[in-house]
Motif scaffolding. Structure first.
Motif, PDB file in Angstrom:
ATOM      1  N   MET A 169     -39.486   4.903   7.989  1.00 30.72           N
ATOM      2  CA  MET A 169     -40.263   5.549   8.990  1.00 30.72           C
ATOM      3  C   MET A 169     -40.137   7.091   8.731  1.00 30.72           C
ATOM      4  O   MET A 169     -41.059   8.005   8.801  1.00 30.72           O
ATOM      5  N   MET A 170     -38.869   7.684   8.345  1.00 27.49           N
ATOM      6  CA  MET A 170     -38.764   9.050   7.831  1.00 27.49           C
ATOM      7  C   MET A 170     -39.416   9.378   6.915  1.00 27.49           C
ATOM      8  O   MET A 170     -39.990  10.543   6.440  1.00 27.49           O
ATOM      9  N   ARG A 171     -39.409   8.489   5.837  1.00 28.97           N
ATOM     10  CA  ARG A 171     -40.136   8.777   4.378  1.00 28.97           C
ATOM     11  C   ARG A 171     -41.720   8.604   4.762  1.00 28.97           C
ATOM     12  O   ARG A 171     -42.344   9.517   3.992  1.00 28.97           O
ATOM     13  N   ALA A 172     -42.252   7.952   5.736  1.00 21.76           N
ATOM     14  CA  ALA A 172     -43.585   8.135   5.918  1.00 21.76           C
ATOM     15  C   ALA A 172     -44.026   9.682   6.335  1.00 21.76           C
ATOM     16  O   ALA A 172     -45.097   9.990   5.799  1.00 21.76           O
ATOM     17  N   VAL A 173     -43.269  10.365   7.237  1.00 19.63           N
ATOM     18  CA  VAL A 173     -43.339  11.399   7.611  1.00 19.63           C
ATOM     19  C   VAL A 173     -43.227  12.521   6.281  1.00 19.63           C
ATOM     20  O   VAL A 173     -43.964  13.629   6.303  1.00 19.63           O
ATOM     21  N   ARG A 174     -42.156  12.171   5.738  1.00 22.21           N
ATOM     22  CA  ARG A 174     -42.091  13.063   4.459  1.00 22.21           C
ATOM     23  C   ARG A 174     -43.135  12.817   3.548  1.00 22.21           C
ATOM     24  O   ARG A 174     -43.742  13.784   2.972  1.00 22.21           O
ATOM     25  N   PHE A 175     -43.675  11.859   3.389  1.00 17.19           N
ATOM     26  CA  PHE A 175     -44.986  11.786   2.315  1.00 17.19           C
ATOM     27  C   PHE A 175     -46.287  12.424   3.126  1.00 17.19           C
ATOM     28  O   PHE A 175     -46.978  12.780   2.231  1.00 17.19           O
ATOM     29  N   VAL A 176     -46.432  12.342   4.137  1.00 21.59           N
ATOM     30  CA  VAL A 176     -47.282  13.194   4.832  1.00 21.59           C
ATOM     31  C   VAL A 176     -47.362  14.653   4.300  1.00 21.59           C
ATOM     32  O   VAL A 176     -48.203  15.175   3.907  1.00 21.59           O
ATOM     33  N   GLU A 186     -52.047   1.306  12.314  1.00 26.86           N
ATOM     34  CA  GLU A 186     -51.259   0.178  12.687  1.00 26.86           C
ATOM     35  C   GLU A 186     -49.657   0.453  12.196  1.00 26.86           C
ATOM     36  O   GLU A 186     -48.667   0.235  12.927  1.00 26.86           O
ATOM     37  N   THR A 187     -49.629   1.255  11.017  1.00 23.13           N
ATOM     38  CA  THR A 187     -48.210   1.595  10.708  1.00 23.13           C
ATOM     39  C   THR A 187     -47.733   2.571  11.810  1.00 23.13           C
ATOM     40  O   THR A 187     -46.466   2.686  11.832  1.00 23.13           O
ATOM     41  N   ALA A 188     -48.624   3.563  11.732  1.00 17.89           N
ATOM     42  CA  ALA A 188     -48.152   4.692  12.826  1.00 17.89           C
ATOM     43  C   ALA A 188     -47.623   4.176  14.207  1.00 17.89           C
ATOM     44  O   ALA A 188     -46.921   4.376  14.745  1.00 17.89           O
ATOM     45  N   GLU A 189     -48.544   3.298  14.641  1.00 14.72           N
ATOM     46  CA  GLU A 189     -48.074   2.491  15.941  1.00 14.72           C
ATOM     47  C   GLU A 189     -46.726   1.946  15.847  1.00 14.72           C
ATOM     48  O   GLU A 189     -46.087   1.991  16.866  1.00 14.72           O
ATOM     49  N   ALA A 190     -46.538   1.241  14.920  1.00  8.89           N
ATOM     50  CA  ALA A 190     -45.281   0.695  14.475  1.00  8.89           C
ATOM     51  C   ALA A 190     -43.966   1.541  14.510  1.00  8.89           C
ATOM     52  O   ALA A 190     -43.099   1.364  15.245  1.00  8.89           O
ATOM     53  N   ILE A 191     -44.277   2.657  13.906  1.00 12.82           N
ATOM     54  CA  ILE A 191     -43.367   3.770  14.013  1.00 12.82           C
ATOM     55  C   ILE A 191     -42.929   4.259  15.628  1.00 12.82           C
ATOM     56  O   ILE A 191     -41.736   4.212  15.999  1.00 12.82           O
ATOM     57  N   THR A 192     -43.996   4.315  16.057  1.00 10.33           N
ATOM     58  CA  THR A 192     -44.081   4.791  17.640  1.00 10.33           C
ATOM     59  C   THR A 192     -43.180   3.932  18.292  1.00 10.33           C
ATOM     60  O   THR A 192     -42.350   4.259  19.270  1.00 10.33           O
ATOM     61  N   ALA A 221     -47.441  19.832   8.381  1.00  7.17           N
ATOM     62  CA  ALA A 221     -48.023  18.722   8.497  1.00  7.17           C
ATOM     63  C   ALA A 221     -46.735  17.528   9.035  1.00  7.17           C
ATOM     64  O   ALA A 221     -47.070  16.743   9.526  1.00  7.17           O
ATOM     65  N   GLY A 222     -45.735  17.641   8.097  1.00  5.41           N
ATOM     66  CA  GLY A 222     -44.650  16.818   8.146  1.00  5.41           C
ATOM     67  C   GLY A 222     -44.068  16.913   9.648  1.00  5.41           C
ATOM     68  O   GLY A 222     -43.753  15.879  10.226  1.00  5.41           O
ATOM     69  N   ILE A 223     -43.729  18.103  10.067  1.00  4.11           N
ATOM     70  CA  ILE A 223     -43.219  18.350  11.332  1.00  4.11           C
ATOM     71  C   ILE A 223     -44.158  17.702  12.430  1.00  4.11           C
ATOM     72  O   ILE A 223     -43.905  17.263  13.276  1.00  4.11           O
ATOM     73  N   GLU A 224     -45.559  18.056  12.257  1.00  5.10           N
ATOM     74  CA  GLU A 224     -46.316  17.646  13.392  1.00  5.10           C
ATOM     75  C   GLU A 224     -46.581  15.959  13.288  1.00  5.10           C
ATOM     76  O   GLU A 224     -46.426  15.621  14.539  1.00  5.10           O
ATOM     77  N   ALA A 225     -46.333  15.303  12.104  1.00  8.63           N
ATOM     78  CA  ALA A 225     -46.193  14.049  12.214  1.00  8.63           C
ATOM     79  C   ALA A 225     -44.739  13.578  12.813  1.00  8.63           C
ATOM     80  O   ALA A 225     -44.859  12.563  13.342  1.00  8.63           O
ATOM     81  N   LEU A 226     -43.774  14.215  12.632  1.00  6.01           N
ATOM     82  CA  LEU A 226     -42.623  13.874  13.069  1.00  6.01           C
ATOM     83  C   LEU A 226     -42.362  13.823  14.663  1.00  6.01           C
ATOM     84  O   LEU A 226     -41.999  12.951  15.256  1.00  6.01           O
ATOM     85  N   VAL A 227     -43.325  14.949  15.220  1.00  6.51           N
ATOM     86  CA  VAL A 227     -43.382  14.849  16.662  1.00  6.51           C
ATOM     87  C   VAL A 227     -44.337  14.081  17.061  1.00  6.51           C
ATOM     88  O   VAL A 227     -43.996  13.428  18.081  1.00  6.51           O
ATOM     89  N   GLU A 228     -45.619  13.636  16.667  1.00  6.27           N
ATOM     90  CA  GLU A 228     -46.403  12.900  16.946  1.00  6.27           C
ATOM     91  C   GLU A 228     -45.924  11.428  16.915  1.00  6.27           C
ATOM     92  O   GLU A 228     -46.272  10.618  18.052  1.00  6.27           O
ATOM     93  N   SER A 229     -45.128  11.075  15.938  1.00  4.73           N
ATOM     94  CA  SER A 229     -44.545   9.756  16.157  1.00  4.73           C
ATOM     95  C   SER A 229     -43.461   9.566  17.038  1.00  4.73           C
ATOM     96  O   SER A 229     -43.335   8.138  17.318  1.00  4.73           O
ATOM     97  N   ALA A 241     -39.424  19.572  22.208  1.00  3.39           N
ATOM     98  CA  ALA A 241     -39.243  20.394  23.386  1.00  3.39           C
ATOM     99  C   ALA A 241     -39.948  21.831  23.453  1.00  3.39           C
ATOM    100  O   ALA A 241     -39.953  22.362  24.716  1.00  3.39           O
ATOM    101  N   LEU A 242     -40.208  22.022  22.309  1.00  4.16           N
ATOM    102  CA  LEU A 242     -41.275  23.563  22.300  1.00  4.16           C
ATOM    103  C   LEU A 242     -42.508  23.192  22.850  1.00  4.16           C
ATOM    104  O   LEU A 242     -43.101  24.194  23.251  1.00  4.16           O
ATOM    105  N   GLN A 243     -42.957  22.059  23.140  1.00  4.81           N
ATOM    106  CA  GLN A 243     -44.113  21.698  23.938  1.00  4.81           C
ATOM    107  C   GLN A 243     -44.258  21.938  25.152  1.00  4.81           C
ATOM    108  O   GLN A 243     -44.346  21.034  25.992  1.00  4.81           O
ATOM    109  N   LEU A 244     -44.179  23.099  25.661  1.00  8.43           N
ATOM    110  CA  LEU A 244     -43.938  23.698  27.088  1.00  8.43           C
ATOM    111  C   LEU A 244     -45.232  23.329  27.686  1.00  8.43           C
ATOM    112  O   LEU A 244     -46.380  23.661  27.415  1.00  8.43           O
TER     113      LEU A 244
END
Length: 470
Positions: A169-176, A186-192, A221-229, A241-244
């Motif tokens: 799951m972390m590698r998916a974000v890294r490849f983004v 479907e892969t993103a839903e599984a990660i969540t 892009a990687g950080i945003e994917a990390l947060v979205e997931s 937590a920065l998403q105030l």
């Protein structure tokens, strides 16, 4: 489909074929060939067991051989070309591993086919192979099509894949971040749905994926994917937590969006290999990511609809230190990033009223080896959309940096010390080693920063004046 293949790969394939064994180039090197990128290291898999192919690999790798991965069926070798460059290869027996639900470490089980080995890989774009020496392309899961579309998808059911090895799951974000791909729905839903599984992965493994992500061409892009997931909620909770939530009656920037902009700007301010902050710079990028993590804890609603974040720099520095230690970063990275977070507002007073020379010296002295990074973080953090304010800020920073250059021509900032050393202080004041000597030394350092270098007699006079006034 045509390939430009390493001659060493074809040679190694012939050596295996001569002994009756299959050999295929797999994973990243095949993916990178299709992307017209060169891999430095070559990964292979084979039908042979390690004890069977070890003699072949030792014969090919005349300049190096290693077997640290023997228990996983992996052996490695190295050959040096005539031009001095090195080719490193690792060969692994076909695998069909079984995973313990409480661990991401597989019970190694050898497989019998290349297709079976490819099915246990993380994503389809890494589940392609090229048989050598005959150059047959093998793509049982549509990796080439996914590569062309820029899609990350698992070869098998994503829930099974991530249950087997949650680090995927972390590698998916890294490849983004590294490849600019998007995660298939479907892969993103599984990660969540499965983010809690990341809890069985060691802090070191998570850290390594975060580092690769941050050092990529697209860290934002990687950080945003990390947060979205939802992964960030577990591995780096200070970032989501920065998403105030912004109250319609109170005014402040979206701190998460601001942080993403600061990261982009910090990356753009890195320099070439001969510059003071060569790209990519992990310390600067981590500091850009974490510089405002103290804001959620310090947010206060003031009269008139204003919002304050008093002392978020100091609070954020403590939070930074705690998080980076939890992720097992090296202590020098922890210290440097925390100090940059602590100092990131320091320059702002200069814009309102240019500093004295002594204040400039203090800024440089306090920043120490982080001076160039601190200036870049400070510039990146100035994201105002008001053009006049932006120009005033940039001009003030330019002016301060020029003053530092001018002062450095007169004195060595990196070696600023009091005009009297500890032994002289003890002799002049008749002191034995102890806390009072430290206090005197600190005072003389402050005096040096305030006044610049002075002659010996002036320094002695100041020391005696300070001591007499105690």
């Amino acid at each position: 489909m045509s390939f430009e293949v390493w001659p060493e790969a074809i040679e190694l394939g012939r050596l295996f074929a001569d002994e009756g064994y299959e050999l295929a180039l797999v994973g990243g090197p095949v993916r990178d060939m299709l992307l017209h990128r060169r891999s430095h290291d070559l990964d292979f898999c084979t039908s042979a067991r390690p004890e069977q192919f070890e003699p072949i690999l030792r014969r090919w790798g005349r300049d190096g051989f290693w077997d640290m991965g023997r228990k996983f069926g992996t052996l490695g070798a190295m050959r040096r070309r005539a031009d001095g460059t090195e080719v490193q290869v690792e060969v692994t027996t076909y695998r069909s591993d079984v995973y313990d639900p409480d661990s991401r470490k597989p019970e190694v089980s050898y497989g019998d086919t290349l297709e079976g080995d490819l099915s246990r890989r993380d994503f389809t774009v890494n589940a392609m192979a090229l048989r050598v020496p005959d150059l047959e392309f093998v793509d049982p899961f549509g990796g080439a099509n996914d590569l062309a579309k820029g899609v990350l998808r698992t070869p098998v059911d994503p829930r099974q894949s991530f249950d087997d090895d949650p680090l995927r799951m972390m590698r998916a974000v890294r490849f983004v971040a590294q490849l600019g791909f998007r995660i298939e729905p479907e892969t993103a839903e599984a990660i969540t749905d499965m983010v809690d599984r990341i809890g069985i992965v060691s802090a070191e493994r998570v850290r390594d994926e975060l580092v690769k992500m941050l050092l990529s061409d697209r860290p934002r892009a990687g950080i945003e994917a990390l947060v979205e997931s939802g992964l960030a909620d577990i591995v780096f909770p200070e970032v989501p937590a920065l998403q105030l939530e912004i109250d319609e009656h109170h005014r402040h920037k979206d701190v998460f969006e601001h942080t993403m902009i600061v990261i982009d700007r910090a990356v753009a301010l890195e320099t070439g290999p001969d510059g003071p902050v060569p790209a990519p710079d992990l310390t600067l990028r981590l500091a850009a990511l974490m510089h405002d993590i103290g804001k959620p804890k310090t947010r206060r609603f003031e009269a008139g609809g204003k919002v304050s974040f008093h002392h978020h720099d100091a609070v954020g520095a403590k939070m930074t230190r705690k998080r980076l230690k939890a992720l097992h970063f090296d202590h020098h990275v922890v210290d440097d990033v925390a100090e940059l977070v602590n100092l990131h507002l320091r320059f702002h007073g200069y814009v309102d009223e240019p500093w004295t020379d002594s204040a400039v010296r203090r800024y440089v002295k306090d920043a120490g080896h982080l001076y160039e990074r601190l200036n870049r973080l400070t510039r990146a953090d100035a994201t105002t959309q008001n053009r006049r304010k932006a120009m005033v800020f940039a001009s003030a920073m330019d002016e301060m940096e020029q003053r530092v250059r001018d002062l450095k021509e007169k004195e060595d900032f990196d070696a600023i010390r009091p005009d009297l050393d500890g032994n002289e202080i003890m002799d002049l004041l008749g002191l034995e080693p102890g806390p009072m000597v430290g206090r005197a030394y600190k005072h003389m350092l402050e005096y040096r920063l305030d006044n610049g270098p002075v002659d010996h007699d002036t320094a002695v006079e100041e020391l005696k004046r300070w001591y007499a006034a105690l």
